[in-house]
Design a protein around this motif. Structure first.
Motif, PDB file in Angstrom:
ATOM      1  N   VAL A  67       0.868  -1.179   0.000  1.00 27.91           N
ATOM      2  CA  VAL A  67       0.000   0.000   0.000  1.00 27.91           C
ATOM      3  C   VAL A  67       0.905   1.229   0.000  1.00 27.91           C
ATOM      4  O   VAL A  67       1.770   1.379   0.866  1.00 27.91           O
ATOM      5  CB  VAL A  67      -0.931   0.029   1.224  1.00 27.91           C
ATOM      6  N   GLU A  68       0.704   2.108  -0.962  1.00 25.26           N
ATOM      7  CA  GLU A  68       1.514   3.317  -1.101  1.00 25.26           C
ATOM      8  C   GLU A  68       0.700   4.514  -0.619  1.00 25.26           C
ATOM      9  O   GLU A  68      -0.429   4.717  -1.057  1.00 25.26           O
ATOM     10  CB  GLU A  68       1.917   3.495  -2.564  1.00 25.26           C
ATOM     11  N   ALA A  98     -13.824   2.359  -2.651  1.00 28.83           N
ATOM     12  CA  ALA A  98     -14.686   3.389  -2.050  1.00 28.83           C
ATOM     13  C   ALA A  98     -14.687   3.269  -0.528  1.00 28.83           C
ATOM     14  O   ALA A  98     -14.662   4.280   0.187  1.00 28.83           O
ATOM     15  CB  ALA A  98     -16.104   3.274  -2.599  1.00 28.83           C
ATOM     16  N   ALA A  99     -14.709   2.037  -0.027  1.00 27.38           N
ATOM     17  CA  ALA A  99     -14.712   1.838   1.422  1.00 27.38           C
ATOM     18  C   ALA A  99     -13.391   2.300   2.033  1.00 27.38           C
ATOM     19  O   ALA A  99     -13.377   2.921   3.110  1.00 27.38           O
ATOM     20  CB  ALA A  99     -14.956   0.364   1.740  1.00 27.38           C
ATOM     21  N   SER A 116      -6.620   4.255  -5.538  1.00 27.80           N
ATOM     22  CA  SER A 116      -6.587   3.613  -6.847  1.00 27.80           C
ATOM     23  C   SER A 116      -5.726   2.355  -6.807  1.00 27.80           C
ATOM     24  O   SER A 116      -4.959   2.135  -5.869  1.00 27.80           O
ATOM     25  CB  SER A 116      -6.046   4.585  -7.902  1.00 27.80           C
ATOM     26  N   ARG A 117      -5.883   1.528  -7.857  1.00 29.34           N
ATOM     27  CA  ARG A 117      -5.058   0.330  -8.000  1.00 29.34           C
ATOM     28  C   ARG A 117      -3.837   0.672  -8.849  1.00 29.34           C
ATOM     29  O   ARG A 117      -3.964   1.307  -9.888  1.00 29.34           O
ATOM     30  CB  ARG A 117      -5.846  -0.793  -8.675  1.00 29.34           C
ATOM     31  N   THR A 122      -0.333  -3.184  -6.020  1.00 31.65           N
ATOM     32  CA  THR A 122      -0.235  -2.081  -5.068  1.00 31.65           C
ATOM     33  C   THR A 122      -1.525  -1.267  -5.042  1.00 31.65           C
ATOM     34  O   THR A 122      -2.106  -0.982  -6.077  1.00 31.65           O
ATOM     35  CB  THR A 122       0.939  -1.152  -5.422  1.00 31.65           C
ATOM     36  N   VAL A 123      -1.966  -0.916  -3.835  1.00 33.90           N
ATOM     37  CA  VAL A 123      -3.073   0.027  -3.665  1.00 33.90           C
ATOM     38  C   VAL A 123      -2.455   1.380  -3.324  1.00 33.90           C
ATOM     39  O   VAL A 123      -1.629   1.488  -2.410  1.00 33.90           O
ATOM     40  CB  VAL A 123      -4.028  -0.418  -2.545  1.00 33.90           C
ATOM     41  N   ARG A 124      -2.841   2.406  -4.069  1.00 30.27           N
ATOM     42  CA  ARG A 124      -2.261   3.740  -3.900  1.00 30.27           C
ATOM     43  C   ARG A 124      -3.274   4.663  -3.234  1.00 30.27           C
ATOM     44  O   ARG A 124      -4.417   4.768  -3.676  1.00 30.27           O
ATOM     45  CB  ARG A 124      -1.846   4.297  -5.257  1.00 30.27           C
TER      46      ARG A 124
END
Length: 255
Positions: A67-68, A98-99, A116-117, A122-124
């Motif tokens: 996660v960034e 959204a959550a 965002s993906r 990675t989730v940014r």
């Protein structure tokens, strides 16, 4: 005689018929083979697609690995990560962006957030923090207030350069607090840099105290653009009290 065939003719005819039958059989066999091959290819594609979808949606094949967090200043990365609660290892496509956004947005210091993906794993999280435009001083500390009149943080002492908002509290649904902040934001930058404090007993009685003992009586937020222009012109003249509450009848006085 013409109506009767000889034995030789019958043999040739039967042989031709057999050759023709074998040709039809070969063509049918080839056609059947092509149909079978097409069905095998189609079945293979379906199975491959289902396998890929299963891998993407239901296995860690394309799961979250990191996660960034970007844009933080006063917030720490662990604070954002704790609020985001991104499930590590879950398939990327099933992550509820959204959550995550709503959980991070619930942090008081967050003004806005975008989640965002970033493929493959990675989730940014891009955060924009609230910026203090004024401070409310209380015995428990200095309450930082942003341009929406939200009291979003309490610190031990007021940061240098922030005007004091002389209010008992601040909230986006408090008309007086909102008026004070909106007036402060409407004041031209050069003059705002000299504002020491802002007070109001009602939304239509905003007063700004400036350096060198000067005062600006602004009134309400109506006609703020015009008031800002008039005030800029008035302050080229010496005075102590600049009243732009009625911009068409603005005055300078030295009480």
């Amino acid at each position: 005689m013409r109506g009767r065939r000889t034995s030789g003719e019958r043999v040739v005819s039967d042989r031709g018929r057999r050759v023709s039958d074998r040709g039809r059989l070969r063509r049918r066999g080839a056609q059947r083979g092509r149909i079978i091959r097409r069905r095998v290819i189609a079945l293979t594609l379906v199975i491959g697609t289902l396998g890929l979808l299963y891998g993407v949606y239901f296995t860690p094949l394309l799961g979250v690995r990191s996660v960034e967090v970007l844009g933080t200043k006063d917030l720490t990365k662990p604070q954002v990560l704790d609020a985001a609660a991104v499930p590590s290892g879950n398939p990327m496509l099933t992550i509820n962006l959204a959550a995550i956004r709503d959980r991070v947005a619930a942090l008081n210091r967050v003004a806005s957030v975008n989640v965002s993906r970033s493929w493959p794993a990675t989730v940014r999280i891009d955060v924009a923090e609230r910026v203090a435009v004024g401070v409310i001083k209380t015995p428990t500390g200095a309450h930082l207030v942003d341009h929406t009149a939200k009291d979003f943080a309490t610190v031990a002492s007021a940061p240098a350069g922030l005007p004091e908002l002389q209010l008992t509290s601040s909230a986006a649904d408090d008309p007086t607090a909102v008026a004070v902040v909106q007036v402060l934001m409407a004041v031209p930058d050069k003059i705002r840099a000299e504002v020491l404090s802002v007070s109001a007993k009602s939304p239509n009685s905003v007063v700004l105290s400036l350096s060198a003992g000067r005062q600006v009586r602004w009134g309400g937020v109506a006609d703020s653009t015009r008031k800002a222009g008039v005030l800029t012109a008035l302050m080229t003249q010496p005075g102590k009290v600049y009243d732009v509450s009625s911009p068409q009848l603005a005055t300078i006085s030295n009480p």
